[in-house]
Design a protein around this motif. Sequence first.
Motif, PDB file in Angstrom:
ATOM      1  N   TRP A  46      -1.898  -4.488   3.123  1.00  0.00           N
ATOM      2  CA  TRP A  46      -0.730  -5.129   3.070  1.00  0.00           C
ATOM      3  C   TRP A  46      -0.011  -5.238   2.138  1.00  0.00           C
ATOM      4  O   TRP A  46       1.517  -5.512   2.668  1.00  0.00           O
ATOM      5  CB  TRP A  46      -1.500  -6.968   2.762  1.00  0.00           C
ATOM      6  N   LEU A  47       0.012  -4.670   1.240  1.00  0.00           N
ATOM      7  CA  LEU A  47       1.529  -4.428   0.035  1.00  0.00           C
ATOM      8  C   LEU A  47       1.243  -3.333  -0.057  1.00  0.00           C
ATOM      9  O   LEU A  47       3.020  -3.194  -0.419  1.00  0.00           O
ATOM     10  CB  LEU A  47       0.797  -5.333  -1.530  1.00  0.00           C
ATOM     11  N   ARG A  48       0.932  -2.081   0.497  1.00  0.00           N
ATOM     12  CA  ARG A  48       1.685  -0.870   0.661  1.00  0.00           C
ATOM     13  C   ARG A  48       0.863  -0.283   1.751  1.00  0.00           C
ATOM     14  O   ARG A  48      -0.135   0.131   1.552  1.00  0.00           O
ATOM     15  CB  ARG A  48       0.577   0.457  -0.881  1.00  0.00           C
ATOM     16  N   GLN A  49       1.629  -0.055   3.136  1.00  0.00           N
ATOM     17  CA  GLN A  49       1.332  -0.249   3.928  1.00  0.00           C
ATOM     18  C   GLN A  49       0.288   0.823   4.296  1.00  0.00           C
ATOM     19  O   GLN A  49      -0.822   0.882   5.063  1.00  0.00           O
ATOM     20  CB  GLN A  49       1.641  -0.630   4.995  1.00  0.00           C
ATOM     21  N   TRP A  92       3.981 -14.226  -0.835  1.00  0.00           N
ATOM     22  CA  TRP A  92       4.938 -15.383  -1.136  1.00  0.00           C
ATOM     23  C   TRP A  92       4.944 -17.019   0.070  1.00  0.00           C
ATOM     24  O   TRP A  92       6.214 -16.988   0.169  1.00  0.00           O
ATOM     25  CB  TRP A  92       5.877 -14.022   0.230  1.00  0.00           C
ATOM     26  N   ASN A 443      12.290 -12.969   0.639  1.00  0.00           N
ATOM     27  CA  ASN A 443      11.347 -11.632   0.138  1.00  0.00           C
ATOM     28  C   ASN A 443      11.155 -10.095   0.899  1.00  0.00           C
ATOM     29  O   ASN A 443      10.453 -10.405   1.866  1.00  0.00           O
ATOM     30  CB  ASN A 443      10.087 -11.880  -0.587  1.00  0.00           C
ATOM     31  N   LEU A 445       9.024  -8.339   1.363  1.00  0.00           N
ATOM     32  CA  LEU A 445       7.664  -7.968   2.473  1.00  0.00           C
ATOM     33  C   LEU A 445       7.592  -8.583   2.918  1.00  0.00           C
ATOM     34  O   LEU A 445       6.584  -8.430   4.439  1.00  0.00           O
ATOM     35  CB  LEU A 445       6.489  -8.326   0.650  1.00  0.00           C
ATOM     36  N   THR A 446       7.741 -10.360   3.476  1.00  0.00           N
ATOM     37  CA  THR A 446       8.223 -11.022   4.508  1.00  0.00           C
ATOM     38  C   THR A 446       7.848 -10.104   5.470  1.00  0.00           C
ATOM     39  O   THR A 446       7.870 -10.277   6.857  1.00  0.00           O
ATOM     40  CB  THR A 446       8.515 -12.418   3.802  1.00  0.00           C
ATOM     41  N   GLN A 448       8.624  -7.367   6.323  1.00  0.00           N
ATOM     42  CA  GLN A 448       7.673  -5.632   6.602  1.00  0.00           C
ATOM     43  C   GLN A 448       6.172  -6.697   7.144  1.00  0.00           C
ATOM     44  O   GLN A 448       6.434  -5.984   7.965  1.00  0.00           O
ATOM     45  CB  GLN A 448       7.812  -5.057   5.480  1.00  0.00           C
ATOM     46  N   GLN A 449       5.756  -7.307   6.762  1.00  0.00           N
ATOM     47  CA  GLN A 449       4.189  -8.188   7.008  1.00  0.00           C
ATOM     48  C   GLN A 449       4.835  -8.762   8.666  1.00  0.00           C
ATOM     49  O   GLN A 449       4.043  -8.618   9.383  1.00  0.00           O
ATOM     50  CB  GLN A 449       4.216  -8.375   5.923  1.00  0.00           C
TER      51      GLN A 449
END
Length: 540
Positions: A46-49, A92, A443, A445-446, A448-449
Amino acid sequence: MTDSGTEMLGGTDRAGSVGQRRLLERPFVTWPLGVVSVAVLVAAPWLRQELVPAAWLGVAGGLVFVTGRRGWRIELAVLIAAAIAITMAFHWTPEVLSEAMRASELVGFAFALPIILWDACRLALPFWIAGRLVRDPRNAWLPAGLTAVVAEAVIPGVFPWKLGYCQLAWPVTAQAAALLGPEGPTFTLFAIAGAVVAAAGWIAGWQGWRQLSLGGAAAVAIAVATFAFGMMAIAHTEARMAAAPKLRLALVQADPDGADAIEEFRSLTRQACDGEPAIDLVCWPECSGGSYEEGLDSFTDEAAIFRRSRPPQRGLRPLPEPDCPLLFGGRIYRGFRERPSEIYQSALLLDRQEQLAGCYHKRHLMPFGEYVPFADVIPELRLSFPMETDYDAGSESVPIDCGPARIGALLCYEDMVPQAAASLVADGANLLVSLIHGAAFTNPLTLQQHRLLAQQRAIELRRCLARCSSTGETCLIDATGRISRRLPLGDTGLLTCDVPLLEGQTPTTRWRWAWPVACGVGLAAFAYLGRLKRLGELAA
């Protein structure tokens, strides 16, 4: 079937548990280290897909950790591991809630804590069930996988993630979604983890593990089938996309909240329409238009637009004399301008004559952004989230016709909700287009997720998904779940692409609940047979 090498599913294999005990008794596998290691591995993709195998190892470690060990201590350890994984993966959340509440991050964390614990319980549940039903880790993947499917299908979440989504960076492992539904990749993830457990025991030569158990053999078979099916499904879908008619699409990425936003949108749109080949449709993100009265069907008269609109952006004429149709996000209200009875977040299609050619009202509102969960039960909650507008939810899943394309419009949060896209495809949509306003999420990452969770819709429904976002990720996701083109996060820009228009329905569209129901029945049968086995052992 030998006494030392195999067992009935749900039964006892005393020799088979020797390897597990040896693993857990080694000095470097203490409880705290085991809990943290499993949590980090599960959270890693989830952090580095691209770290998909980490999830397989994390789930495999969790299965080894729980089976053959019962009691509140082991279940608490599993819950702690799940809570750590959720906190890491979606770290986040407190920041987003604090921004929505206009409060400190400490207050945001206080509101995020019950959400984290709720999701942690859903993540821990398969391991709790496996620990109670099975004593051989090689077989634990099956009750765990069945439980995970049922839990993900029936237990709601504020952020609608499913564990199997973390495999999307390797699309070959996620193609089961077209056959088994949104929870299919979660089941195959547990099967791959079961194959890892069986292979590890066999390679290490642990006593009782030199021969595959029935559950271990099934895990290996399903893991192999997952990869084989994935490769065949991707090849078949690529051939369909190559043969399908295409729509030339232009996606504009710009922040509607910017001071010169409307000029940026118009300039990029003209740039797209002036190029070759000709553009069939331009898309702007959610909230890029104004707030218009229901029934306004022409945007040629600026005075009429002003009379029949309200803030924000009262009187906005999105694109005078367009060279091609425009799909944009705006608001539609009913009732008096000053005090509307209903307000909808909507997707609006303007044709070349600036006539309203189609409209869709958002049906799934974003929690804490567009409505407050449980506010009807606890009215005080609404005071903590000072939203500018209380939106209403639409009720109709009507595709928007645009030439050969029948567009299933999704607005922001909706592209993460499986039933939102599925209902549009069931009603005839041959292309999914998501309009998103994500400027509030700073963020990366938000963002991207968010895209990661939306990506699964393309596989489930075998439709291309075009995402037009204010700050990202604006991209084209093809029907295999792969991102064929994208714009960088945060940039203002233009993405043009030829999008295949696919027809037909997948088993996911036709029989949405078939797989969760089958897993529920299988889990009940598994538990019943295991109980009969244990009663027989006690009687003997």
